[in-house]
Design a protein around this motif. Structure first.
Motif, PDB file in Angstrom:
ATOM      1  N   PRO A 184       0.919  13.116  11.720  1.00 55.96           N
ATOM      2  CA  PRO A 184       0.921  12.861  13.175  1.00 55.96           C
ATOM      3  C   PRO A 184       1.367  11.692  13.615  1.00 55.96           C
ATOM      4  CG  PRO A 184      -1.158  13.981  12.183  1.00 55.96           C
ATOM      5  CD  PRO A 184      -0.327  13.575  11.057  1.00 55.96           C
ATOM      6  N   TRP A 185       1.053  10.601  12.680  1.00 57.66           N
ATOM      7  CA  TRP A 185       1.641   9.349  13.450  1.00 57.66           C
ATOM      8  C   TRP A 185       2.965   9.200  13.609  1.00 57.66           C
ATOM      9  CZ3 TRP A 185      -2.460   6.573  15.184  1.00 57.66           C
ATOM     10  CH2 TRP A 185      -3.503   6.740  14.458  1.00 57.66           C
ATOM     11  N   LEU A 186       3.938   9.815  12.508  1.00 54.74           N
ATOM     12  CA  LEU A 186       5.280   9.844  12.814  1.00 54.74           C
ATOM     13  C   LEU A 186       5.551  10.940  14.081  1.00 54.74           C
ATOM     14  CD1 LEU A 186       8.056   9.835  11.773  1.00 54.74           C
ATOM     15  CD2 LEU A 186       7.688  11.608  10.200  1.00 54.74           C
TER      16      LEU A 186
ATOM     17  N   LEU B 261      -4.714   5.895  -0.689  1.00 51.27           N
ATOM     18  CA  LEU B 261      -3.674   4.817  -0.074  1.00 51.27           C
ATOM     19  C   LEU B 261      -4.585   3.620   0.152  1.00 51.27           C
ATOM     20  CD1 LEU B 261      -0.903   6.960   1.492  1.00 51.27           C
ATOM     21  CD2 LEU B 261      -1.153   6.261  -1.047  1.00 51.27           C
ATOM     22  N   VAL B 262      -5.687   3.733   0.876  1.00 52.85           N
ATOM     23  CA  VAL B 262      -6.418   2.592   1.365  1.00 52.85           C
ATOM     24  C   VAL B 262      -7.100   1.725   0.196  1.00 52.85           C
ATOM     25  CG1 VAL B 262      -8.504   1.964   2.548  1.00 52.85           C
ATOM     26  CG2 VAL B 262      -7.238   3.869   3.213  1.00 52.85           C
ATOM     27  N   ALA B 263      -7.311   2.478  -0.755  1.00 54.71           N
ATOM     28  CA  ALA B 263      -7.614   1.617  -2.103  1.00 54.71           C
ATOM     29  C   ALA B 263      -6.576   0.932  -2.565  1.00 54.71           C
ATOM     30  CB  ALA B 263      -8.132   2.499  -3.076  1.00 54.71           C
TER      31      ALA B 263
ATOM     32  N   CYS C 163      -5.990   2.807  10.529  1.00 50.29           N
ATOM     33  CA  CYS C 163      -6.025   4.255   9.803  1.00 50.29           C
ATOM     34  C   CYS C 163      -6.610   3.965   8.494  1.00 50.29           C
ATOM     35  CB  CYS C 163      -4.703   4.967  10.135  1.00 50.29           C
ATOM     36  SG  CYS C 163      -5.008   6.738   9.278  1.00 50.29           S
ATOM     37  N   PHE C 164      -7.720   4.780   8.249  1.00 54.16           N
ATOM     38  CA  PHE C 164      -8.080   4.619   6.789  1.00 54.16           C
ATOM     39  C   PHE C 164      -8.431   6.293   6.391  1.00 54.16           C
ATOM     40  CE2 PHE C 164      -9.261   0.994   8.836  1.00 54.16           C
ATOM     41  CZ  PHE C 164      -9.541  -0.067   7.693  1.00 54.16           C
ATOM     42  N   ALA C 165      -7.315   7.187   6.829  1.00 56.47           N
ATOM     43  CA  ALA C 165      -7.730   8.499   6.261  1.00 56.47           C
ATOM     44  C   ALA C 165      -7.085   9.070   5.047  1.00 56.47           C
ATOM     45  CB  ALA C 165      -6.662   9.416   7.391  1.00 56.47           C
TER      46      ALA C 165
HETATM   47  S1  SF4 Z   1      -0.978   6.848   4.911  1.00 58.72           S
HETATM   48 FE1  SF4 Z   1      -1.232   7.259   7.052  1.00 58.72          FE
HETATM   49  S2  SF4 Z   1      -2.796   8.746   7.491  1.00 58.72           S
HETATM   50 FE2  SF4 Z   1      -3.052   7.657   5.391  1.00 58.72          FE
HETATM   51  S3  SF4 Z   1      -4.027   6.149   5.515  1.00 58.72           S
HETATM   52 FE3  SF4 Z   1      -2.113   5.127   5.753  1.00 58.72          FE
HETATM   53  S4  SF4 Z   1      -1.714   5.307   8.146  1.00 58.72           S
HETATM   54 FE4  SF4 Z   1      -3.635   6.570   7.677  1.00 58.72          FE
END
Ligand code: SF4
Length: 237
Positions: free
Chosen positions: A142-144, A27-29, A21-23
């Motif tokens: 949604p993942w949770l 946080l990805v950075a 997931c890269f949403a």
């Molecule tokens: S915090 Fe959750 S929604 Fe956001 S990028 Fe990470 S896994 Fe994806």
């Protein structure tokens, strides 16, 4: 992303999908920056640097809901609460309670297994300063929600580690169980207990962070009490 979470047919499917997931751009950075720069003590290791999936069997009766992975813990090892001080305290307590096969969790391939227990976080990527934004919390929800939906048939008790996890539970009541959350919301506290009809009981527990465990705000005996109660409520021997 909501659709991807909803499509997950089982936990293995969900774990694979969330890891990709890269949403959340911030946080990805951050997760990738931490994985690139590393902490000196781990400079020879390859960091995971991705979202961290849940851990534990699909027929868990107890869930432990945390905040988010640690930058040099789960974000390094790829397993939740693994390779950091918080995990040291948590898994030692789970082992004393008979819910973990060993008292330590140092690497994803160290042989640890859980019994009747699934651990996951409200936000799946390590956030700067351990503080996800409300928007990131909502994006990750949604993942949770899907994870709880998948273990719903057996799930009886949720232990919320800290106020953030406690707050993340209420939207889930509506999304997963079709129940209206209580108003006003029950206040988080260590030992707080909420139960509703045909939904898992919720237990509050101070987070196993170093700020709490090093200062004595959360002691091993307090954790033992929480897990004894969780096992009683869940009907786990
Ligand atoms: S915090 Fe959750 S929604 Fe956001 S990028 Fe990470 S896994 Fe994806």
């Amino acid at each position: 992303m909501v659709a991807r979470a909803a499509r997950a047919a089982d936990l293995a499917d969900l774990d694979g999908a969330v890891s990709d997931c890269f949403a959340c751009p911030r946080l990805v950075a951050w997760r990738e920056e931490v994985a690139r720069v590393k902490r000196a003590a781990f400079r020879k290791q390859d960091y995971w640097g991705r979202p961290v999936p849940g851990l534990g069997p699909p027929d868990a009766r107890i869930a432990i809901l945390g905040l988010a992975p640690a930058a040099h813990g789960g974000n390094r090892t790829g397993r939740i609460f693994t390779g950091d001080r918080s995990g040291d305290v948590l898994f030692a307590a789970l082992h004393r309670a008979g819910l973990a096969s060993q008292p330590t969790s140092v690497a994803a391939d160290d042989g640890l297994t859980l019994r009747d227990t699934r651990i996951f976080a409200a936000v799946r990527c390590a956030p700067p300063d351990n503080k996800p934004t409300p928007a990131e919390r909502d994006t990750c929800a949604p993942w949770l929600h899907r994870e709880v939906e998948l273990i719903r048939p057996t799930l009886r008790v949720v232990v919320a580690l800290g106020a953030f996890a406690w707050a993340a539970w209420w939207p889930l009541l509506r999304q997963v169980y079709g129940r209206r959350p209580p108003t006003p919301r029950p206040v988080f506290g260590h030992g707080a207990h909420w139960s509703g009809e045909s939904v898992p009981a919720l237990l509050g527990c101070y987070h196993v962070s170093q700020q709490n465990t090093f200062t004595g705000r959360l002691t091993p005996a307090m954790l033992d009490d929480v897990f004894t109660r969780a096992k009683d409520l869940a009907g786990v021997d």
